[in-house]
Design an enzyme around this catalytic site. Structure first.
Site, short mmCIF file in Angstrom:
data_model
loop_
_atom_site.label_atom_id
_atom_site.label_comp_id
_atom_site.label_asym_id
_atom_site.label_seq_id
_atom_site.Cartn_x
_atom_site.Cartn_y
_atom_site.Cartn_z
N HIS A 102 -3.49 23.88 -53.08
CA HIS A 102 -3.28 22.65 -53.40
C HIS A 102 -2.65 22.72 -55.08
O HIS A 102 -3.02 22.07 -55.85
CB HIS A 102 -4.63 21.81 -53.67
CG HIS A 102 -5.40 21.45 -52.26
ND1 HIS A 102 -5.83 22.33 -51.32
CD2 HIS A 102 -5.60 20.37 -51.70
CE1 HIS A 102 -6.23 22.04 -50.26
NE2 HIS A 102 -6.00 20.63 -50.38
N SER A 104 -4.34 22.02 -46.18
CA SER A 104 -5.58 21.52 -46.38
C SER A 104 -6.14 21.27 -45.03
O SER A 104 -6.62 22.25 -44.39
CB SER A 104 -5.42 20.33 -47.22
OG SER A 104 -6.49 19.72 -47.47
N GLU A 111 -6.56 29.70 -49.34
CA GLU A 111 -6.78 28.97 -50.50
C GLU A 111 -7.78 27.74 -50.41
O GLU A 111 -8.29 27.64 -49.24
CB GLU A 111 -5.40 28.35 -50.59
CG GLU A 111 -4.85 27.27 -49.63
CD GLU A 111 -5.65 26.04 -49.59
OE1 GLU A 111 -5.75 25.44 -50.70
OE2 GLU A 111 -5.61 25.14 -48.66
#
Length: 316
Positions: free
Chosen positions: A285, A117, A212
């Site tokens: 995630h 992230s 992602e």
């Protein structure tokens, strides 16, 4: 004389693991407590940075406090440095970090830095500034703070940490036959990769780029991929691998436009450059995620209906 009760074999000692919060504030301290317990059960001695549960606005401390937390981790005796969570905040402090210190911690003292992230910003900056290998993988709050851990996530993390993970495979139906791409494995969160274009913190790498994201509509995903395409980043790659893109909502206005549409369009743009675009990487995630050596050399191949990332030991 009675028999002594059997004693439990203690887990393998895997050293000291330090938790820090270089980005957003932790909303639920109980998840960190659960993460500590789970990690201890796996054989780690866990220490919490003194600023890890701090809060200033949406951040886990002021910019200065979070810079100090990163530097404390680099100077510590920790074998593993794991982010508690992502969120937002690392981009603000990249110019203030001591990259010589971080390089020494990772390359000389073999610290294993791991997260995903917003942690992508730190990983990209460390790779661009020093060439250091970090690890894209689980974090404390989301992954280890759950009541029940995901076995694949745990096994991949431990294998990467212990130095025994030489390859990872995943189901893949859209990889071209004969795929054999070699280069540096890098990337992470698409929003962070795109945000660092034009800065000193985006590596100029020709390798295998994995991406992602979360809560980004497919048109936003496509727009960021176009930015990478028009900046010349995607064309330089040996392959582009997409992980999970989750938690977005389509609307009637999309009229059939979805993530598959965006992927198909991008694949068409990359085809003339000979850059394969494949999907299905268990990373993002999501509960089930691999731990990947960010910045290490790898080989991406297809075998039957699976794709494999093969790499030398990135961390011993």
């Amino acid at each position: 004389m009675t028999d002594s009760p059997p004693t439990q074999t203690p887990p393998t000692s895997r050293g000291l693991l330090r938790l820090l919060s270089p980005s957003g504030a932790v909303p639920d301290a109980q998840r960190i407590a659960r993460a500590q317990a789970h990690l201890q059960a796996l054989g780690f001695r866990v220490e919490l940075d003194p600023q890890a549960l701090g809060r200033v606005q949406r951040f886990a401390g002021t910019d200065t406090q979070r810079v100090q937390a990163v530097h404390r981790a680099a100077r510590s005796k920790a074998h593993v440095v794991m982010a508690t969570r992502g969120g937002y905040g690392l981009s603000r402090i990249l110019p203030r970090l001591d990259y010589a210190l971080l390089h020494e911690a990772v390359t000389q003292r073999r610290q294993f830095w791991v997260g995903h992230s917003d942690f992508t910003a730190l990983q990209l900056a460390m790779l661009a500034q020093t060439g250091a290998v970090t690890h894209s993988g689980p974090m404390a709050a989301f992954d280890f703070g759950s009541d029940k851990l995901d076995e694949i996530t745990v096994d991949s993390f431990l294998d990467a940490h212990d130095g025994s993970q030489e390859a990872v495979g995943f189901a893949c139906s859209d990889a071209p036959r004969g795929l054999d791409a070699r280069g540096v494995l890098w990337g992470g969160n698409l929003s962070l990769v795109a945000s660092l274009i034009g800065t000193a913190y985006l590596p100029r790498v020709r390798g295998v780029l994995f991406l992602e994201d979360v809560t980004e509509h497919p048109y936003c995903i496509e727009r960021m991929l176009i930015q990478l395409l028009q900046a010349g980043v995607l064309q330089r790659q040996k392959a582009v691998v997409l992980g999970a893109f989750t938690d977005y909502k389509l609307t009637p206005h999309d009229a059939g436009f979805d993530l598959n549409s965006a992927v198909a369009w991008l694949r068409g743009q990359l085809k003339p450059h000979g850059v394969p675009l494949i999907t299905g990487l268990p990373f993002g995630h999501v509960r089930t995620k691999l731990t990947l050596p960010h910045g290490a050399r790898c080989r991406l191949v297809r075998d039957g209906s699976e794709a494999f990332l093969v790499f030398a030991h990135a961390h011993g």
